[in-house]
Write an enzyme that holds these catalytic residues in place. Structure first.
Site, short mmCIF file in Angstrom:
data_model
loop_
_atom_site.label_atom_id
_atom_site.label_comp_id
_atom_site.label_asym_id
_atom_site.label_seq_id
_atom_site.Cartn_x
_atom_site.Cartn_y
_atom_site.Cartn_z
N HIS A 83 0.85 -1.15 -0.01
CA HIS A 83 -0.12 0.00 -0.10
C HIS A 83 0.84 1.17 0.17
CE1 HIS A 83 0.13 -0.16 4.49
NE2 HIS A 83 0.47 1.07 4.51
N ASP A 219 1.09 -7.94 2.37
CA ASP A 219 1.31 -6.33 2.01
C ASP A 219 2.71 -5.96 2.00
OD1 ASP A 219 1.01 -3.73 1.66
OD2 ASP A 219 -0.40 -3.35 3.74
N SER A 645 4.08 2.08 8.39
CA SER A 645 3.63 1.08 7.52
C SER A 645 5.09 1.01 6.78
CB SER A 645 2.76 1.68 6.46
OG SER A 645 1.38 1.85 6.93
#
Length: 714
Positions: A83, A219, A645
């Site tokens: 992402h 991810d 992240s």
């Protein structure tokens, strides 16, 4: 002594019981290092951060200003979340070459794709410059004077602190202005896309599973840093070569078990752990519900179109994910704050804080803090709410208004600086908007506008709503805007902006869409922003005093960590499950079995590639499986937030064991109140990353350039 013990408990329990906290890596020696050792860490604080020798910090660059990444090979191979690289994957995608759906794998370095404007930033060193920044500040009277002096001192430190020509100096504030740190950085601007799994792996579960455990999302995405022949930062060039890092992470095949030590390095964006109770109550009862409602409306419209049209799905994939991310986070945050009685806990802490201040003879300095907080938060509420409505509707979720805002800036440039500045800005705007319109669909935006403009006009504080938007038929208004405004197409905007400045400004002011954003913008500038800024300045001063009091009155054992502010931090913890509700216990590891259990053929969120199904059926996991199963994700007690992240999850010896990408929904309130019982971060098991690269994608060359280690357990 009873009060003192209570303060220690309230401040230290979240820190010591589950290792909550976001620590500055240059300050880990002492109590932090001791605690990390007690949890099983085999490294020293110098292994984590060192100025004179290579250390872990040298392998953890800030990724494109919003995420974290890690170097995992001696040739500058970079790992981050899917992402985090989503926008770049999308920008290289077309209907014929849909890398979002199919994935992308460069089989040679020549196939790696450049990304204009992408950059990664390394930290060279960190220094405490508090004394220099606060010099001459205490003698000043007003808050405005103090801030101007601080800004001047920061500018001076940034200009004069020692650095190399290719490096930058950045000064950041900590503890609400009670401490200042200098970060010397170097930024690499040639970063190329190397690999990304299909969204059915990298985004598996999509919005349904976002912020949720158990999780089964691979991810991750891969990039590579390129440098000039001297290994220094350089703009993209075919002559650039792969970057040689000061340090890169060995990749562990040893796996994880519950109770294992975990270290997460990264750039957490923003936390507000020390807000007073009145502020938290306002977030829970007023601000979050308004923002949730706005994004909920926008998402429902976009989702309806994306499910029916592949081109719209590609255009809106990144935007949709961005909007949905914090929409769901705010929902979980609100629920978590209520469930843990955060407001009541903070009120109890404030009561005991005042008793300790009295005992220490500090009543004059701290005695009226919370009365003042109550006063100013009551004053700011309508301004804050109006600001949130304006930002969410005009600047984030309705593209016609967002584009209109950029055109409004053009008009302001002309008024302030004249024709030449206007022409320069106009040319830049026309050029940059080409990318915006590539991913724009006026039909989708029209339906979003219709929903959101009605919310803004009817639910935002009415004294701050322009007259032209009050008491309207919003469906009819929307039809009029999108049938008449030239902002709905790139060709229309270019036509609007042709000619001399006065002609352009006149044309803009006759455009139906522009008239609305201009009215909203000027109402905000004239009626909301000045008072909001004025009250915010007072609240910031109170918060600084409150933070000073916490640091001053707390015993040393409390170990108060500074709020996140997008600077490099370390958070340590353990692999650990949790109990989200009565009679339910979540184990800390998920497996590929769970992917197959969730599989829905052809589904937007839960489809699974046939090749992955085949590998599962054959149990063809290579060296990456464990006892006949393929680990996918795991959770830990590390205190993370947005910006973490892509952060590396590191084992006791400094090897890479995973990739941080999310938090559990029950614990998203950790930005405001960390509760060790339910706050968990979610990580991709590095073995699943390697399995996808090797067995699924067949890209052995990437595996070969990593240093794989198999950590033996005792």
């Amino acid at each position: 002594m009873k009060l003192l013990r209570l303060l220690v408990l309230l401040l230290a329990l979240p820190v010591t019981a589950q290792q909550g906290g976001m620590w500055i890596p240059s300050l880990l020696k002492g109590m932090n290092q001791k605690e990390m050792k007690s949890l099983g860490m085999k490294m020293s604080a110098s292994d984590i951060y060192d100025v004179n020798n290579s250390s872990l910090k040298d392998a953890v660059p800030h990724f494109n200003g919003g995420c974290t990444s890690e170097v995992i090979s001696p040739q500058g191979l970079l790992l981050t979340n899917h992402h985090c690289g989503y926008g770049e994957i999308q920008s290289h995608s077309t209907v014929d070459h849909d890398y979002l759906t199919d994935g992308f794998w460069a089989m040679t370095m020549e196939e790696e794709l450049p990304n204009p404007d992408m950059e990664v930033t390394f930290i060279v060193r960190i220094e405490d410059v508090t004394n220099q920044v606060l010099e001459g500040v205490s003698t000043l009277g007003s808050e405005e004077e103090k801030q101007k002096k601080i800004e001047a001192n920061i500018a001076n430190v940034s200009k004069t602190a020692k650095k190399e020509a290719h490096q930058e100096n950045r000064v950041r504030t900590f503890y609400e202005g009670n401490q200042y740190m200098l970060f010397v950085t170097e930024t690499y601007k040639d970063v190329r896309l190397v690999g990304a799994p299909p969204s059915s792996i990298g985004k598996f579960g999509s919005d349904t599973d976002n912020w949720v455990w158990p999780r089964h999302t691979g991810d991750f995405s891969l990039f590579r840093i390129y440098a000039n022949k001297d290994n220094l930062p350089a703009e993209y060039s075919e002559d650039n070569v792969p970057y040689t890092p000061k340090h890169f992470f060995p990749v562990s095949l040893g796996g994880i078990e519950e109770g294992d030590f975990t270290l997460v390095f990264g750039y957490p964006g923003r936390t507000q752990e020390y807000l007073p109770a009145v502020a938290v109550e306002q977030i829970v009862e007023v601000l979050n519900p308004a923002k949730i409602e706005i994004r909920d409306a926008a998402l429902k419209v976009a989702d309806g179109f994306m499910r029916k049209d592949k081109q719209i799905k590609i255009q809106y994939a990144s935007k949709y994910a961005s909007i949905a991310n914090y929409w769901k986070k705010w929902i979980g945050e609100t629920q978590g704050l209520k469930k843990t009685n955060a407001v009541a806990v903070k009120r109890a802490f404030e009561k005991d804080f005042l008793k300790l201040a009295q005992k220490a003879g500090k009543t004059e300095e701290y005695g009226n803090l919370f009365k003042e907080f109550d006063k100013y938060y009551a004053e700011i509420e309508p301004y804050q709410l109006s600001r949130d409505y304006f930002i969410e509707v005009a600047l984030r979720n309705t593209e016609l208004l967002t584009i209109g805002y950029r055109l409004y800036q053009l008009e302001r440039v002309f008024e302030a600086r004249g024709e030449q500045s206007f022409n320069d800005r106009r040319n830049n705007t026309v050029s940059s908007l080409s990318g915006t319109y590539k991913n724009y669909n006026s039909t989708v935006d029209e339906k979003i506008f219709e929903q959101l403009i009605a919310l803004y006009a009817t639910k935002s504080p009415q004294q701050f709503v322009p007259d032209m938007l009050k008491n309207k038929d919003y469906a009819a208004l929307t039809t009029a805007v999108y049938s008449q405004s030239q902002i709905t197409s790139y060709a229309g905007v270019k036509a609007l902006l042709e000619g001399d400045a006065k002609t352009v400004i006149e044309r803009l002011n006759n455009d139906k869409g522009y008239q609305i954003i201009k009215a909203m913008m000027e109402t905000y500038i004239q009626k909301v922003a000045p008072k909001y800024d004025e009250i915010t300045l007072q609240i910031d001063a109170l918060q600084r005093t409150y933070m000073k009091g916490i640091l001053e009155l707390s015993p040393k054992e409390a170990r108060i960590f500074p709020d996140a502010n997008s600077t490099m931090r370390v958070t340590y913890g353990q692999v650990k499950g949790y109990e989200p509700r009565d009679a339910v216990y979540y184990k800390p590891v998920t497996y590929l079995d769970g992917v197959i259990e969730k599989y829905v053929p052809g589904d937007y969120e839960f489809d699974v590639p046939q090749k992955l199904i085949d590998l599962y059926n054959k149990k063809d996991y290579g060296i990456y499986g464990e006892n006949g199963k393929m680990p996918v994700c795991f959770i830990g007690t590390n205190h993370t937030t947005g910006g973490n992240s892509g952060s590396p999850a590191i084992d006791a010896k400094g090897n890479l064991i995973g990739l941080n990408f999310d938090r559990v929904w029950e614990g998203t309130m950790s930005d405001i109140y960390y509760d060790p019982s339910i706050c968990r971060n979610i990580m991709v098991d590095i073995r699943y990353v390697l399995f996808v690269i090797d067995k699924y994608a067949g890209n052995k060359r990437l595996i070969d350039e990593m240093k794989l280690v198999n950590v033996k357990r005792k």
